[in-house]
Design a protein around this motif. Structure first.
Motif, PDB file in Angstrom:
ATOM      1  N   ALA A 203      -4.250  -2.863   3.945  1.00 51.71           N
ATOM      2  CA  ALA A 203      -2.795  -2.884   3.817  1.00 51.71           C
ATOM      3  C   ALA A 203      -2.367  -2.781   2.354  1.00 51.71           C
ATOM      4  CB  ALA A 203      -2.238  -4.161   4.437  1.00 51.71           C
ATOM      5  N   ALA A 204      -1.297  -1.992   2.110  1.00 55.96           N
ATOM      6  CA  ALA A 204      -0.832  -1.789   0.741  1.00 55.96           C
ATOM      7  C   ALA A 204       0.545  -1.146   0.750  1.00 55.96           C
ATOM      8  CB  ALA A 204      -1.813  -0.919  -0.035  1.00 55.96           C
ATOM      9  N   LYS A 205       1.211  -1.176  -0.411  1.00 55.47           N
ATOM     10  CA  LYS A 205       2.465  -0.449  -0.609  1.00 55.47           C
ATOM     11  C   LYS A 205       2.114   1.007  -0.880  1.00 55.47           C
ATOM     12  CE  LYS A 205       6.887   0.245  -1.364  1.00 55.47           C
ATOM     13  NZ  LYS A 205       7.549  -0.391  -2.533  1.00 55.47           N
ATOM     14  N   VAL A 206       2.573   1.879  -0.008  1.00 57.43           N
ATOM     15  CA  VAL A 206       2.152   3.279  -0.034  1.00 57.43           C
ATOM     16  C   VAL A 206       3.349   4.193  -0.243  1.00 57.43           C
ATOM     17  CG1 VAL A 206       1.137   5.146   1.333  1.00 57.43           C
ATOM     18  CG2 VAL A 206       0.165   2.851   1.448  1.00 57.43           C
ATOM     19  N   LYS A 207       3.133   5.229  -1.033  1.00 52.81           N
ATOM     20  CA  LYS A 207       4.154   6.255  -1.233  1.00 52.81           C
ATOM     21  C   LYS A 207       3.488   7.621  -1.173  1.00 52.81           C
ATOM     22  CE  LYS A 207       7.210   5.649  -4.495  1.00 52.81           C
ATOM     23  NZ  LYS A 207       7.859   5.603  -5.837  1.00 52.81           N
ATOM     24  N   ASN A 223       7.640   5.576   1.697  1.00 50.60           N
ATOM     25  CA  ASN A 223       7.627   4.628   0.579  1.00 50.60           C
ATOM     26  C   ASN A 223       7.824   3.237   1.152  1.00 50.60           C
ATOM     27  OD1 ASN A 223       7.684   3.360  -1.887  1.00 50.60           O
ATOM     28  ND2 ASN A 223       9.754   4.030  -2.429  1.00 50.60           N
ATOM     29  N   GLU A 224       6.725   2.668   1.639  1.00 55.66           N
ATOM     30  CA  GLU A 224       6.821   1.364   2.292  1.00 55.66           C
ATOM     31  C   GLU A 224       5.452   0.703   2.386  1.00 55.66           C
ATOM     32  OE1 GLU A 224       6.477   2.426   7.010  1.00 55.66           O
ATOM     33  OE2 GLU A 224       8.427   2.760   6.058  1.00 55.66           O
ATOM     34  N   TYR A 225       5.446  -0.545   2.777  1.00 53.14           N
ATOM     35  CA  TYR A 225       4.205  -1.293   2.982  1.00 53.14           C
ATOM     36  C   TYR A 225       3.628  -0.885   4.331  1.00 53.14           C
ATOM     37  CZ  TYR A 225       1.006  -5.293   2.674  1.00 53.14           C
ATOM     38  OH  TYR A 225      -0.097  -6.092   2.589  1.00 53.14           O
ATOM     39  N   GLN A 226       2.341  -0.504   4.355  1.00 53.91           N
ATOM     40  CA  GLN A 226       1.711  -0.072   5.599  1.00 53.91           C
ATOM     41  C   GLN A 226       0.389  -0.789   5.814  1.00 53.91           C
ATOM     42  OE1 GLN A 226       1.663   4.308   5.067  1.00 53.91           O
ATOM     43  NE2 GLN A 226       3.125   4.383   6.754  1.00 53.91           N
ATOM     44  N   ALA A 227       0.064  -1.025   7.090  1.00 58.76           N
ATOM     45  CA  ALA A 227      -1.206  -1.643   7.465  1.00 58.76           C
ATOM     46  C   ALA A 227      -2.328  -0.612   7.345  1.00 58.76           C
ATOM     47  CB  ALA A 227      -1.127  -2.175   8.890  1.00 58.76           C
ATOM     48  N   VAL A 251      -0.624   4.282  -4.369  1.00 57.24           N
ATOM     49  CA  VAL A 251      -0.863   2.957  -3.811  1.00 57.24           C
ATOM     50  C   VAL A 251      -0.517   1.932  -4.878  1.00 57.24           C
ATOM     51  CG1 VAL A 251      -2.564   1.388  -2.827  1.00 57.24           C
ATOM     52  CG2 VAL A 251      -2.691   3.839  -2.316  1.00 57.24           C
ATOM     53  N   SER A 252       0.409   1.061  -4.540  1.00 49.77           N
ATOM     54  CA  SER A 252       0.872   0.026  -5.477  1.00 49.77           C
ATOM     55  C   SER A 252       1.325   0.635  -6.799  1.00 49.77           C
ATOM     56  CB  SER A 252      -0.235  -1.013  -5.712  1.00 49.77           C
ATOM     57  OG  SER A 252      -0.589  -1.636  -4.495  1.00 49.77           O
TER      58      SER A 252
END
Length: 265
Positions: A203-207, A223-227, A251-252
């Protein structure tokens, strides 16, 4: 002709070290497939529509005892079988694409060695250029490029060797299947829509963004946090001009991978 020589089983013995066209060329590996792309003066490049441009040449495959020849005459670059991509003016060749399918070099391989050279087609002709450029055009080739992993959903490993020795490219970080990464967009080239897939091992903040050649962000797909998991985003280029774009995965806040996209209208 522009020749691309491939060894698709680097650990095996199938193939030939003798080129299929002569010119005094000897390979530093047992080549399974050799592709010759003819000079573009044999191709009609007068049209501005990429669908009207065709690759011509010859496909050679080693059948266990000799080179089997197939004429290349009708691989449309829109379908990416064998593509010669210019600068938009047909004055500069910047890239050669060879498809992993039966019409190209096949798909049943997991690693490869290859080299590229420009040579006369006659048996007593000359070699004008060769890559890697550590090779001598006056003698048998001794250096090659090597990728140790390739396949569906996988990037070519950035662990590249030249002539068995370490190169600057080898110092770059290798991408493993567990990395945050993009997989190949499909279709590509495309018109007007393509699908962009990416892998998130945790899981991480992904764009996921689309950049133009000037480095400007022209579209943000996610552009959101994804599992953890595999995801697919679509990009519709109907409002954009034909050309080269880049899909980038961040990522992040840090870009971890990118792929080139070719929009052809």
């Amino acid at each position: 002709g522009l020749y691309l020589a491939f060894d698709l089983d680097p650990e095996g013995s199938n193939g030939s070290a003798d080129s299929p066209h002569g010119a005094g060329v000897g390979y530093p590996f047992a080549a399974d497939v050799v592709i010759r792309l003819d000079s573009d003066d044999t191709v009609d490049l007068s049209s501005n529509d990429p669908a009207d441009k065709w690759t011509t040449g010859m496909l050679y495959k080693w059948n266990g005892s000799a080179w089997a020849e197939t004429i290349i005459a009708g691989f449309d670059i829109n379908y990416g079988a064998m593509a010669v991509i210019g600068d938009g003016m047909d004055s500069l060749m910047t890239e050669v694409g060879v498809a992993m399918n039966p019409s190209g070099i096949g798909a049943d391989f997991g690693a490869l060695k290859f080299l590229v050279y420009l040579a006369d087609q006659s048996s007593d002709g000359s070699v004008y250029a060769v890559f890697p450029n550590e090779n001598d055009t006056e003698s048998a080739f001794s250096a090659w490029f090597e990728a140790d992993s390739i396949g569906s959903g996988m990037l070519i490993s950035r662990d590249v060797r030249v002539g068995g020795e370490l190169s600057a490219i080898q110092q770059k970080k290798k991408l493993s299947p567990e990395s945050f990464r993009l997989t190949a967009a499909y279709p590509n080239p495309f018109n007007p829509q393509t699908k962009i897939q990416y892998l998130i091992p945790n899981a991480a903040k992904v764009k996921v963004e689309i950049f133009d050649l000037n480095g400007k962000v022209v579209s943000t797909l996610i552009n959101e946090y994804q599992a953890a998991g595999r995801y697919t985003q679509s990009w519709n280029g109907s409002g954009f001009s034909s050309g080269i774009y880049f899909a980038a995965l961040s990522v992040s806040g840090k870009i971890t991978d990118s792929h080139k996209l070719v929009l052809l209208k």
